[in-house]
Design an enzyme around this catalytic site. Structure first.
Site, PDB file in Angstrom:
ATOM      1  N   LYS A 121       0.966  -1.191   0.033  1.00  0.00           N
ATOM      2  CA  LYS A 121      -0.119   0.105   0.120  1.00  0.00           C
ATOM      3  C   LYS A 121       0.855   1.079   0.062  1.00  0.00           C
ATOM      4  O   LYS A 121       1.821   1.365   1.019  1.00  0.00           O
ATOM      5  CB  LYS A 121      -0.805   0.108   1.339  1.00  0.00           C
ATOM      6  CG  LYS A 121      -2.207  -0.970   1.125  1.00  0.00           C
ATOM      7  CD  LYS A 121      -3.022  -0.664   0.102  1.00  0.00           C
ATOM      8  CE  LYS A 121      -3.933  -1.739  -0.093  1.00  0.00           C
ATOM      9  NZ  LYS A 121      -5.137  -1.234  -1.185  1.00  0.00           N
TER      10      LYS A 121
ATOM     11  N   ASP B  40       0.119  -0.304  -4.788  1.00  0.00           N
ATOM     12  CA  ASP B  40      -1.146   0.112  -4.804  1.00  0.00           C
ATOM     13  C   ASP B  40      -1.428   1.553  -4.115  1.00  0.00           C
ATOM     14  O   ASP B  40      -1.141   1.707  -3.131  1.00  0.00           O
ATOM     15  CB  ASP B  40      -2.255  -0.658  -4.329  1.00  0.00           C
ATOM     16  CG  ASP B  40      -3.648  -0.500  -4.337  1.00  0.00           C
ATOM     17  OD1 ASP B  40      -4.183   0.558  -4.890  1.00  0.00           O
ATOM     18  OD2 ASP B  40      -4.521  -1.394  -3.775  1.00  0.00           O
TER      19      ASP B  40
ATOM     20  N   GLU C 230      -1.021  -0.285  -9.395  1.00  0.00           N
ATOM     21  CA  GLU C 230      -2.568  -0.345  -9.165  1.00  0.00           C
ATOM     22  C   GLU C 230      -2.959   1.109  -8.527  1.00  0.00           C
ATOM     23  O   GLU C 230      -2.543   1.779  -7.835  1.00  0.00           O
ATOM     24  CB  GLU C 230      -2.907  -1.397  -8.179  1.00  0.00           C
ATOM     25  CG  GLU C 230      -4.487  -1.560  -7.785  1.00  0.00           C
ATOM     26  CD  GLU C 230      -4.655  -2.453  -6.870  1.00  0.00           C
ATOM     27  OE1 GLU C 230      -3.881  -3.869  -7.033  1.00  0.00           O
ATOM     28  OE2 GLU C 230      -5.539  -2.584  -6.162  1.00  0.00           O
TER      29      GLU C 230
ATOM     30  N   GLU D  65     -11.133  -1.755  -9.398  1.00  0.00           N
ATOM     31  CA  GLU D  65     -11.720  -2.084  -8.207  1.00  0.00           C
ATOM     32  C   GLU D  65     -12.889  -1.272  -8.106  1.00  0.00           C
ATOM     33  O   GLU D  65     -14.031  -1.248  -7.250  1.00  0.00           O
ATOM     34  CB  GLU D  65     -10.908  -2.240  -6.909  1.00  0.00           C
ATOM     35  CG  GLU D  65     -10.390  -0.923  -6.469  1.00  0.00           C
ATOM     36  CD  GLU D  65      -9.501  -1.136  -5.283  1.00  0.00           C
ATOM     37  OE1 GLU D  65      -8.238  -1.584  -5.766  1.00  0.00           O
ATOM     38  OE2 GLU D  65      -9.792  -0.880  -4.023  1.00  0.00           O
TER      39      GLU D  65
ATOM     40  N   ASP E  29     -14.091  -6.551  -8.901  1.00  0.00           N
ATOM     41  CA  ASP E  29     -14.520  -6.874  -7.549  1.00  0.00           C
ATOM     42  C   ASP E  29     -15.719  -7.580  -8.040  1.00  0.00           C
ATOM     43  O   ASP E  29     -16.854  -7.168  -8.016  1.00  0.00           O
ATOM     44  CB  ASP E  29     -14.285  -5.784  -6.521  1.00  0.00           C
ATOM     45  CG  ASP E  29     -14.412  -6.732  -5.215  1.00  0.00           C
ATOM     46  OD1 ASP E  29     -13.663  -6.464  -4.338  1.00  0.00           O
ATOM     47  OD2 ASP E  29     -15.547  -7.237  -5.084  1.00  0.00           O
TER      48      ASP E  29
ATOM     49  N   HIS F 111     -10.243  -8.122  -7.947  1.00  0.00           N
ATOM     50  CA  HIS F 111      -9.906  -7.611  -6.719  1.00  0.00           C
ATOM     51  C   HIS F 111     -10.743  -8.303  -5.518  1.00  0.00           C
ATOM     52  O   HIS F 111     -11.985  -8.606  -6.005  1.00  0.00           O
ATOM     53  CB  HIS F 111     -10.201  -6.126  -6.876  1.00  0.00           C
ATOM     54  CG  HIS F 111     -10.287  -5.434  -5.327  1.00  0.00           C
ATOM     55  ND1 HIS F 111     -11.246  -5.309  -4.704  1.00  0.00           N
ATOM     56  CD2 HIS F 111      -9.183  -4.739  -4.957  1.00  0.00           C
ATOM     57  CE1 HIS F 111     -10.813  -4.398  -3.663  1.00  0.00           C
ATOM     58  NE2 HIS F 111      -9.712  -4.241  -3.683  1.00  0.00           N
TER      59      HIS F 111
ATOM     60  N   GLU G 137      -5.889 -12.279  -4.645  1.00  0.00           N
ATOM     61  CA  GLU G 137      -5.878 -11.408  -3.317  1.00  0.00           C
ATOM     62  C   GLU G 137      -6.221 -11.778  -2.080  1.00  0.00           C
ATOM     63  O   GLU G 137      -7.195 -12.261  -1.782  1.00  0.00           O
ATOM     64  CB  GLU G 137      -6.692  -9.961  -3.555  1.00  0.00           C
ATOM     65  CG  GLU G 137      -6.379  -8.983  -2.647  1.00  0.00           C
ATOM     66  CD  GLU G 137      -6.484  -7.489  -2.881  1.00  0.00           C
ATOM     67  OE1 GLU G 137      -7.659  -7.242  -3.908  1.00  0.00           O
ATOM     68  OE2 GLU G 137      -6.025  -6.587  -2.432  1.00  0.00           O
TER      69      GLU G 137
END
Ligand code: MG
Length: 383
Positions: A172, A201, A227, A253, A276, A303, A336
């Site tokens: 992240k 991401d 991402e 996502e 997602d 996702h 994921e």
């Protein structure tokens, strides 16, 4: 003809002992909106409307109970495609994205769960068959506890994921470009780059220039993908970064339905699309999106950040995804596997997902192949 007799949204919620941050804010509660659809034959289907980190689960639950449930009760649950378009058309003027699409997704997943049980087949079989029966998971983690200046702790976290058997990790970012670069340098030093592949991401933390600067700084790290570099609405920004950076650009996502993904693909925005299952529109929309992506040469790598129901649904989707670029050793989608704190995810179903020898196996029980634990539901339910 089988008939739907009820549709209920169960809202589960639990505060976290230690709140954590992604680039858009602090997550202090984990929530889930689970959908239970019952029929006059005794079959029950379960679905999940994905609840984002900062989303209140009541939004999707209200759309389900006040808008979609009254439409569908009395209908044949096997007419998944018809119900999808009826729900989409009914909510077009106030939906199309976000929580309303998550509501449609949750119901759609539950209807496919019922269909699988009715036909005595796993959902992946109804989708056309399995291209794979196991998938390698990747660790999503590296959330912040303070916010910035945590490079050393995050490097230790990378070593922990490696010890737990992960070969793929998603970091992240989005906490300031300089802080992000410090974090990535520390992580790269702590791991064996021959064994570990990283993704990043930023959760659309930046505008185009900062996103480009960050991408250039990470250009030699052999990232599998970068991402959500910019806001989901910035199609031009996505396309521009994709032209100027060496790594694959991923996103989706926060995109929804065949219409939303069509715009993403028409704009040449992504190398890897990440619908997602709990918010793109469920299995029905995922099938549309997969066909569009295949025609455009875009990889699909779903996702998933929801609870055990969303994880199970995502596994069925992954099983049925074709390889976009066929070859003997084609790159496979990866699952994921969020490593952040989630008080009830593992207790929600009888057989939660498990990593064995580095892989998660995809079951062949009818429907989603899950059994919901009513005790967990009762314990965390708040509505
Ligand atoms: Mg993401």
């Amino acid at each position: 003809m089988m008939k739907i007799t009820s549709i209920h949204a169960h809202i589960l919620s639990s505060p976290l002992e230690t709140p954590f941050a992604f680039s858009q804010g602090w997550v202090s509660t984990r929530s889930a909106t689970l959908i239970e659809v019952t029929t006059d034959t005794g079959l029950t289907g379960w679905g999940e409307a994905f609840c984002q980190g900062l989303e209140t689960p009541q939004i999707a639950a209200t759309a389900i109970e006040s808008c979609f449930a009254p439409m569908l009760i009395g209908r044949n649950p096997l007419s998944t495609e018809k119900h999808w378009f009826d729900m989409y058309n009914r909510s077009r003027d106030f939906g199309r994205k976000g929580a309303v699409m998550a509501a449609i997704s949750g119901i759609d997943i539950a209807l496919w769960d019922i269909a699988g049980q009715a036909y005595k087949q796993p959902v992946w079989q109804l989708l056309g068959g399995a291209h794979r029966r196991q998938v390698e998971p990747y660790a999503t983690g590296f959330y912040r506890i303070k916010g910035q200046g945590e490079a050393e702790r995050l490097a230790e976290e990378a070593q922990m994921h490696a010890q737990n058997g992960f070969r793929y990790m998603k970091v992240k970012l989005g906490f300031g470009v300089r802080d992000d670069i410090c974090v990535m340098k520390a992580i790269q030093k702590a791991i064996d780059p021959a064994k570990i592949t990283l993704m990043v991401d930023s959760n659309h933390a930046y505008g185009r220039s900062e996103a480009l600067y960050l991408g250039q700084a990470l250009a030699d790290m052999h990232l599998r993908w970068y991402e959500e570099p910019v806001a989901p609405e910035d199609y031009e920004g996505y396309a521009d970064l994709r032209r100027r950076l060496p790594m694959a650009i991923a996103g989706g996502e926060n995109e929804h339905s065949l219409y939303g993904f069509n715009a993403l693909f028409e704009g040449a925005c992504v190398d890897i699309a990440q619908p997602d299952i709990g918010s793109c529109g469920g299995f029905t929309a995922a099938r549309h999106i997969t066909a569009l992506a295949q025609a455009k040469g875009v990889e699909i790598n779903p996702h998933v950040w929801g609870s055990a129901v969303a994880q199970a649904a995502s596994l069925h989707l992954i099983a049925a995804l074709p390889n976009t670029h066929h070859s003997l050793f084609a790159r496979q989608p990866i699952l994921e596997y969020d490593q952040s704190s989630h008080p009830f995810r593992r207790e929600l179903t009888r057989h939660p997902i498990q990593m064995q020898d580095g892989f998660v196996h995809i079951n062949d029980a009818p429907g989603l192949g899950i059994e919901i634990r009513k005790d967990t539901l009762a314990h965390y339910r708040i509505n």
